[in-house]
Motif scaffolding. Structure first.
Motif, mmCIF file in Angstrom:
data_model
loop_
_atom_site.group_PDB
_atom_site.id
_atom_site.type_symbol
_atom_site.label_atom_id
_atom_site.label_comp_id
_atom_site.label_asym_id
_atom_site.label_seq_id
_atom_site.Cartn_x
_atom_site.Cartn_y
_atom_site.Cartn_z
ATOM 1 N N PHE A 164 0.747 -1.265 0.104
ATOM 2 C CA PHE A 164 -0.120 -0.124 -0.007
ATOM 3 C C PHE A 164 0.758 1.274 0.148
ATOM 4 O O PHE A 164 1.820 1.216 0.573
ATOM 5 C CB PHE A 164 -0.791 0.249 1.316
ATOM 6 N N TYR A 165 0.473 2.312 -0.672
ATOM 7 C CA TYR A 165 1.398 3.458 -0.938
ATOM 8 C C TYR A 165 0.091 4.640 -0.601
ATOM 9 O O TYR A 165 -0.888 4.633 -1.207
ATOM 10 C CB TYR A 165 1.916 3.602 -2.105
ATOM 11 N N SER A 166 0.737 5.671 -0.277
ATOM 12 C CA SER A 166 -0.088 6.999 0.049
ATOM 13 C C SER A 166 -0.012 7.825 -1.325
ATOM 14 O O SER A 166 0.788 7.342 -2.269
ATOM 15 C CB SER A 166 0.723 7.826 1.050
ATOM 16 N N ALA A 167 -1.029 8.525 -1.530
ATOM 17 C CA ALA A 167 -1.151 9.311 -2.558
ATOM 18 C C ALA A 167 0.443 9.990 -2.916
ATOM 19 O O ALA A 167 0.571 10.336 -4.084
ATOM 20 C CB ALA A 167 -2.061 10.288 -2.696
ATOM 21 N N ALA A 168 1.072 10.568 -1.889
ATOM 22 C CA ALA A 168 2.305 11.245 -2.021
ATOM 23 C C ALA A 168 3.366 10.381 -2.596
ATOM 24 O O ALA A 168 4.019 10.841 -3.463
ATOM 25 C CB ALA A 168 2.602 11.837 -0.886
ATOM 26 N N GLU A 169 3.250 9.060 -2.213
ATOM 27 C CA GLU A 169 4.378 8.324 -2.535
ATOM 28 C C GLU A 169 4.075 7.743 -3.973
ATOM 29 O O GLU A 169 5.059 7.554 -4.673
ATOM 30 C CB GLU A 169 4.298 6.841 -1.666
ATOM 31 N N LEU A 170 2.858 7.743 -4.238
ATOM 32 C CA LEU A 170 2.689 7.210 -5.722
ATOM 33 C C LEU A 170 2.859 8.459 -6.652
ATOM 34 O O LEU A 170 3.409 8.344 -8.057
ATOM 35 C CB LEU A 170 1.111 7.013 -5.850
ATOM 36 N N GLY A 171 2.902 9.732 -6.122
ATOM 37 C CA GLY A 171 3.099 10.799 -6.847
ATOM 38 C C GLY A 171 4.582 11.167 -7.046
ATOM 39 O O GLY A 171 5.019 11.767 -8.245
ATOM 40 N N ASP A 172 5.388 10.264 -6.425
ATOM 41 C CA ASP A 172 6.919 10.342 -6.594
ATOM 42 C C ASP A 172 7.354 9.263 -7.434
ATOM 43 O O ASP A 172 8.476 9.400 -7.872
ATOM 44 C CB ASP A 172 7.564 10.142 -5.079
ATOM 45 N N VAL A 173 6.634 8.480 -8.059
ATOM 46 C CA VAL A 173 6.790 7.373 -8.868
ATOM 47 C C VAL A 173 7.218 8.092 -10.282
ATOM 48 O O VAL A 173 6.295 8.652 -10.957
ATOM 49 C CB VAL A 173 5.996 6.424 -9.069
ATOM 50 N N GLY A 174 8.206 7.981 -10.788
ATOM 51 C CA GLY A 174 8.837 8.538 -12.389
ATOM 52 C C GLY A 174 8.022 7.988 -13.254
ATOM 53 O O GLY A 174 7.999 6.546 -13.148
ATOM 54 N N GLY A 175 7.843 8.416 -14.391
ATOM 55 C CA GLY A 175 7.291 7.984 -15.656
ATOM 56 C C GLY A 175 6.115 8.751 -16.143
ATOM 57 O O GLY A 175 5.605 9.555 -15.542
ATOM 58 N N THR A 176 5.736 7.903 -17.282
ATOM 59 C CA THR A 176 4.492 8.543 -17.836
ATOM 60 C C THR A 176 3.482 7.677 -17.843
ATOM 61 O O THR A 176 3.388 6.715 -18.233
ATOM 62 C CB THR A 176 4.696 8.817 -19.462
ATOM 63 N N PHE A 177 2.262 8.287 -17.105
ATOM 64 C CA PHE A 177 1.152 7.466 -16.910
ATOM 65 C C PHE A 177 -0.237 8.099 -17.428
ATOM 66 O O PHE A 177 -0.222 9.117 -17.824
ATOM 67 C CB PHE A 177 0.989 7.151 -15.193
ATOM 68 N N THR A 178 -0.966 6.848 -17.596
ATOM 69 C CA THR A 178 -2.371 7.386 -18.090
ATOM 70 C C THR A 178 -3.362 7.974 -16.832
ATOM 71 O O THR A 178 -3.679 7.404 -16.035
ATOM 72 C CB THR A 178 -3.242 6.178 -18.763
ATOM 73 N N GLU A 179 -3.285 9.220 -17.057
ATOM 74 C CA GLU A 179 -3.877 9.931 -15.731
ATOM 75 C C GLU A 179 -5.396 10.143 -15.903
ATOM 76 O O GLU A 179 -5.977 10.210 -16.936
ATOM 77 C CB GLU A 179 -3.245 11.291 -15.518
#
Length: 364
Positions: free
Chosen positions: A297-312
């Protein structure tokens, strides 16, 4: 490894307790089960608390308990006693616990069940080192010093996908023929196991997360029909997002459909990853428990730190604080994206494969 050692005579009890004390500690949990009438025959000095227990049940019941608990068994006594004790419970060499017999004089240690996959051969050798016994190993690949694919798979945490193909590969190596060895995760390994080669052969081993051997020829550039044994590492993380209260069967169906569509074997999954506000989501908890997958499980902040191009998704961002959960969650610990967001039934799924390294040097 959890180990149960049982004895039947005064002399055997002394050896049983000595062996238990030598094997206990480290990564092993070892217990000596001894007849109460011989409780005064062994050395009680030292820290033996929890190592020695009086055997207070019939041998058949004890053996059944060891099988149920998946404990390795060491019988200090005659081979015949051990064979009769385990016979009603033997089912499958891929799942049966290892069984070793040691004569009460401590001269020989003999693996009689699950020598390879279960580790009885290795346990017999360890016992030999502890008490000076001669390990009596009869497995053909061990006797001939050849590569055993089932042992290799077990020691590297690889899922053996086809037992018949494994037999064919072993027979080929025993006959002196070459077996192709290919590893999707190759990254500096020193070579290939003994009896294997880097060229596509009639028989091949393929370390892969793919769900079909049909992909083998395209992946390695081979032409023509081949016999392929897939060895599956648990290296894939499934990232998921879902609506609240999604039915467990719908979540499982969508996850498995994503893997099927992209040719990924579900046996390769080691973790299910998502946002932390889903920690109590029943469908996620049920799927992880059913499949034996770790939950991340990851917080929204932790997921926001993941680098890459994602389908938002603006709606998802407004709802949970981040525009994409499944892709970011599966990539949170690094690795390579296998497939991006697949949506359906109120569920989104993505998957990434993390780095995986084989322990191969001793097989070369």
């Amino acid at each position: 490894m959890k180990i149960g050692i049982i004895s039947f005579t005064a002399r055997g009890t002394r050896l049983c307790c000595h062996l238990a004390s030598r094997l206990s500690g480290g990564v092993d949990e070892c217990t000596a089960f001894v007849p109460e009438r011989y409780s005064d025959t062994y050395d009680k000095t030292g820290d033996m608390e929890g190592v020695v227990r009086c055997q207070d049940m019939p041998l058949g019941q004890w053996t059944k308990t060891m099988f149920r608990e998946q404990r390795a068994m060491v019988f200090v006594g005659a081979v015949g006693i051990a064979v009769r004790a385990i016979a009603p419970f033997v089912r499958d060499k891929m799942t049966d616990p290892p069984v070793v017999v040691v004569d009460e004089a401590g001269r020989f240690s003999i693996p009689i069940l699950s020598g390879h996959v279960g580790g009885a051969n290795a346990l017999a050798s360890r016992i030999g080192e502890c008490i000076g016994a001669v390990p009596v190993i009869t497995t053909a690949t061990d006797v001939n010093g050849l590569f055993a694919v089932d042992v290799f798979a077990a020691e590297n945490g690889l899922v053996l996908t086809d037992r018949e193909a494994a037999k064919q590969v072993s027979a080929r190596i025993l006959d002196g023929g070459n077996v192709g060895f290919f590893n999707e995760f190759e990254g500096g390994e020193p070579g290939v196991p003994r009896g294997c080669c880097k060229n596509p052969s009639e028989y091949n081993i393929w370390v892969t997360v793919k769900d079909s051997s049909l992909e083998f020829e395209r992946s390695v550039g081979a032409v023509g029909s081949r016999r392929v044994l897939r060895l599956i590492p648990q290296a894939v993380v499934a990232g998921v997002g879902c609506r609240r209260g999604v039915e467990p069967f719908i979540l499982e169906r969508q996850v498995l459909e994503g893997f099927r569509k992209h040719g990924i074997d579900p046996a390769s999954v080691k973790a299910l990853a998502t946002i932390d506000i889903k920690k109590e989501e029943p469908a996620l908890l049920a799927l992880a428990q059913k499949r034996g997958w770790t939950l991340r499980f990851y917080s929204a902040a932790e997921l926001g730190d993941v680098g890459g191009t994602f389908t938002e998704s603006a709606f998802v961002e407004q709802t949970v604080g981040i525009g994409n959960v499944c892709e970011r969650a599966c990539m949170a610990e690094g690795g390579r994206l296998l497939f991006g967001k697949e949506a359906g039934g109120g569920v989104t799924v993505a998957a990434a494969v993390e780095p995986f390294k084989l322990d191969i040097e001793k097989y070369i």
